[in-house]
Design a protein around this motif. Structure first.
Motif, PDB file in Angstrom:
ATOM      1  N   LEU A 299      -5.964   1.895  12.094  1.00  0.00           N
ATOM      2  CA  LEU A 299      -6.422   3.275  12.195  1.00  0.00           C
ATOM      3  C   LEU A 299      -6.404   3.902  10.805  1.00  0.00           C
ATOM      4  CD1 LEU A 299      -4.316   4.364  15.319  1.00  0.00           C
ATOM      5  CD2 LEU A 299      -6.709   3.656  15.283  1.00  0.00           C
ATOM      6  N   PRO A 300      -7.280   4.847  10.529  1.00  0.00           N
ATOM      7  CA  PRO A 300      -7.251   5.496   9.213  1.00  0.00           C
ATOM      8  C   PRO A 300      -5.935   6.252   9.011  1.00  0.00           C
ATOM      9  CG  PRO A 300      -8.703   6.677  10.720  1.00  0.00           C
ATOM     10  CD  PRO A 300      -8.336   5.395  11.402  1.00  0.00           C
ATOM     11  N   ARG A 301      -5.348   6.085   7.842  1.00  0.00           N
ATOM     12  CA  ARG A 301      -4.089   6.772   7.558  1.00  0.00           C
ATOM     13  C   ARG A 301      -4.340   8.262   7.334  1.00  0.00           C
ATOM     14  NH1 ARG A 301      -0.599   2.932   3.426  1.00  0.00           N
ATOM     15  NH2 ARG A 301      -0.775   0.974   4.619  1.00  0.00           N
ATOM     16  N   LEU A 302      -3.344   9.047   7.703  1.00  0.00           N
ATOM     17  CA  LEU A 302      -3.427  10.492   7.493  1.00  0.00           C
ATOM     18  C   LEU A 302      -2.319  10.940   6.546  1.00  0.00           C
ATOM     19  CD1 LEU A 302      -4.000  11.957  11.084  1.00  0.00           C
ATOM     20  CD2 LEU A 302      -5.711  11.533   9.326  1.00  0.00           C
ATOM     21  N   ARG A 303      -2.606  11.987   5.820  1.00  0.00           N
ATOM     22  CA  ARG A 303      -1.553  12.696   5.084  1.00  0.00           C
ATOM     23  C   ARG A 303      -1.184  13.908   5.932  1.00  0.00           C
ATOM     24  NH1 ARG A 303      -0.136  11.734   0.102  1.00  0.00           N
ATOM     25  NH2 ARG A 303       0.471  13.921  -0.209  1.00  0.00           N
ATOM     26  N   PRO A 304      -0.092  13.804   6.689  1.00  0.00           N
ATOM     27  CA  PRO A 304       0.242  14.891   7.628  1.00  0.00           C
ATOM     28  C   PRO A 304       0.426  16.240   6.957  1.00  0.00           C
ATOM     29  CG  PRO A 304       2.072  13.352   7.398  1.00  0.00           C
ATOM     30  CD  PRO A 304       0.904  12.724   6.725  1.00  0.00           C
ATOM     31  N   GLU A 305       0.765  16.230   5.665  1.00  0.00           N
ATOM     32  CA  GLU A 305       0.936  17.494   4.960  1.00  0.00           C
ATOM     33  C   GLU A 305      -0.384  18.267   4.893  1.00  0.00           C
ATOM     34  OE1 GLU A 305       3.832  14.444   3.672  1.00  0.00           O
ATOM     35  OE2 GLU A 305       1.640  14.525   3.736  1.00  0.00           O
ATOM     36  N   ASN A 306      -1.492  17.530   4.891  1.00  0.00           N
ATOM     37  CA  ASN A 306      -2.807  18.167   4.779  1.00  0.00           C
ATOM     38  C   ASN A 306      -3.603  18.116   6.074  1.00  0.00           C
ATOM     39  OD1 ASN A 306      -2.219  18.487   2.023  1.00  0.00           O
ATOM     40  ND2 ASN A 306      -3.081  16.470   1.534  1.00  0.00           N
ATOM     41  N   ALA A 307      -3.161  17.300   7.031  1.00  0.00           N
ATOM     42  CA  ALA A 307      -3.913  17.130   8.275  1.00  0.00           C
ATOM     43  C   ALA A 307      -3.737  18.341   9.188  1.00  0.00           C
ATOM     44  CB  ALA A 307      -3.462  15.868   8.998  1.00  0.00           C
TER      45      ALA A 307
END
Length: 533
Positions: free
Chosen positions: A125-133
């Protein structure tokens, strides 16, 4: 890591008492000091398409397909469902039915994979940057990863993360109580993966939009408490570790919320109605893996314990691994167990077939000997009230049992049957060894059966009424069409008659009246001449 003293960890902190509950012998020492170990890839994987509350997943592969690790093989169907992914690479050898990890052992839709041993990853799955998501992106990632409640309820985690749209949420509670005897998988996970768990907690808190976090851990897990306290300031949201009493069923989310907040969740309501959402510590770890690394839920930590097991352990196993192979990895059985359970001894499911697989909600595999499950004779109820004292919901199990035994299910519902947690406290407390919780399970199943039959009847009536309405509408439309055609035909005939009349009028010869005047004058002159003569 330097651990604080146990005395300081267990210093009384503010919490609220809850009604009922029992204190069974925990027997966690059998596996609590066994570090998590990874089990080798099994020879066969059987992955049920129904590993969660809600609609079963739709198969996305067929026999002889080659699948890669993490590949989507079952797609969520409906708003409450969960994706299913291949735990490793291999060949699909069957898409059919196999025995469910349930006491009934009824066949359920299952995908069987023979691993190729290479454990080759497919596209993650595409990785996310939770700080910006955004919260929506985080919830969507959790849904794609097929994450469900890892404490045993198996409710799709993404559905809970989307509760922010319907409720004013302020608190995220992480359930680290693990109150069932024998089970230590969450305890070990918190000890060994505290930083990863806290990262997952922060991701879920961002998705929910809460203002504070509480990690609740029972007082009999000092090492887990210490490990989690090392990171309770590592988030951008205020958080704290709350030590709660060692009492069963402290892991029930409504009772955990009552212990922490002092507020009681109304019957048939959600803790979200109070602004609180509860997630399991294992769920937080799965969220961390899904969001940071794009890994779907394809494995979990399982406690293998009981005196019947040669080597109790905490093992990370692939979803779909047969129970028999897990037991073999732990040295096998020292004797034929009196009871073989999936889950804990209070709410776990007894199984007879060891070929059934580990699923997302499997927290333990217990092989209990006869010495651990003393068989007492069932005696008549002595109306002592211990079952009512132990009931965490405040019900009267002895009265429920009497009404169910007499066939009065409606009466049982009126006094709280549907509010029962089926936690087993009543059966544990009963000195007469009456199988109260089994009776309640039967009654709930009977009610579900009757409700299903009633739903089928109502659906049949609805379909019949809809068909009748369609037929009447079609007949009315036909009558109107015939009346319209009849009117059109009458109008057409009238127009044709009028046209014919006009045509006939146009073809009539001119009027000859002017020629008759000379004839009259000639006749008069003739008469005059005749008179002259």
């Amino acid at each position: 890591m330097t651990l604080p003293s146990i005395a300081s960890l267990l210093r009384p902190s503010q919490y609220f008492t809850v009604r009922g509950g029992v204190h069974p012998e925990t027997r966690k020492n059998l596996s609590s000091e066994s570090a998590i170990e990874d089990m080798p890839i099994p020879s066969l994987l059987r992955i049920p398409l129904q590993q969660h509350i809600g609609a079963e997943a739709e198969p996305m592969v067929k026999r002889d397909d080659h699948v890669l690790k993490g590949q989507l093989i079952g797609k969520a169907r409906g708003p409450v469902s969960a994706n299913i992914h291949a735990p490793t690479s291999g060949r699909v050898i069957a898409v059919g039915h196999f025995a469910a990890p349930h006491p009934s052992a009824l066949p359920v839709p299952t995908i069987t994979i023979r691993p190729d041993g290479e454990d080759t990853w497919g596209p993650r799955l595409p990785r996310l940057r939770p700080e910006n998501a955004t919260p929506e992106e985080i919830a969507a990632q959790v849904a794609e990863a097929g994450i469900v409640g890892m404490g045993g309820a198996t409710f799709p985690a993404a559905v809970k993360l989307n509760l922010r749209a319907r409720y004013d949420l302020h608190t995220l509670v992480i359930n680290g109580a693990e109150c069932e005897p024998y089970l230590t998988c969450d305890d070990r996970l918190m000890r060994e993966r505290a930083e990863d768990i806290y990262d997952g907690i922060g991701i879920m808190a961002r998705a929910l939009g809460v203002r504070q976090i509480v990690v609740a851990i029972e007082s009999n897990k000092p090492q887990a408490i210490a490990a989690m306290q090392q990171f309770d300031r590592a988030l951008g949201i205020p958080s704290r570790v709350q030590v709660v009493p060692t009492q069963y069923p402290m892991g029930s989310e409504k009772h955990l919320v009552k212990t922490i907040t002092g507020r009681e969740t109304p019957a048939r309501a959600l803790t979200a109605d109070l602004g609180v959402v509860v997630h399991n510590a294992g769920t937080a770890h799965a969220v961390h893996l899904a969001v940071r690394y794009g890994e779907p839920l394809i494995s979990r930590v399982v406690t293998v314990s009981g005196r019947g097991v040669k080597r109790p352990a905490n093992v990370r196993v692939l979803i779909g691994t047969p129970v028999a192979e897990v037991l073999e990895h732990c040295g096998g059985l020292v004797e034929d167990p009196d009871r073989l359970l999936l889950g804990g001894p209070m709410m776990g499911q007894p199984i007879q077939n060891r070929r059934v697989p580990v699923v997302k909600g499997t927290s333990g595999i217990l092989a209990l000997t006869a010495a651990e499950t003393p068989d007492r004779d069932t005696m008549p109820c002595i109306r002592c009230g211990r079952c009512a004292q132990g009931c965490p919901v405040g019900l009267t199990p002895f009265e429920l049992n009497a009404r169910i035994q007499s066939g009065d299910l409606e009466g049982a519902v009126k006094i709280g049957l549907l509010d029962c947690l089926t936690c087993g406290c009543c059966s544990f407390a009963c000195p007469s060894n009456i199988p109260l919780v089994q009776t309640i399970h039967y009654a709930k199943g009977k009610l579900a059966e009757e409700e299903g039959r009633r739903h089928q009847q109502e659906e049949a009536k609805r379909l019949a009424a809809a068909r009748k309405a369609r037929e009447e509408a079609a007949a009315e439309a036909k009558r109107q069409m015939m009346a319209k055609r009849k009117a059109e035909m009458a109008a057409k005939k009238k127009r044709e008659a009028e046209a014919a009349a006009r045509a006939a009028s146009a073809e009539t010869p001119p009027d000859q009246a002017p020629t008759s005047q000379p004839q009259t004058a000639q006749a008069e002159s003739t008469r005059d001449g005749g008179a002259t003569q």
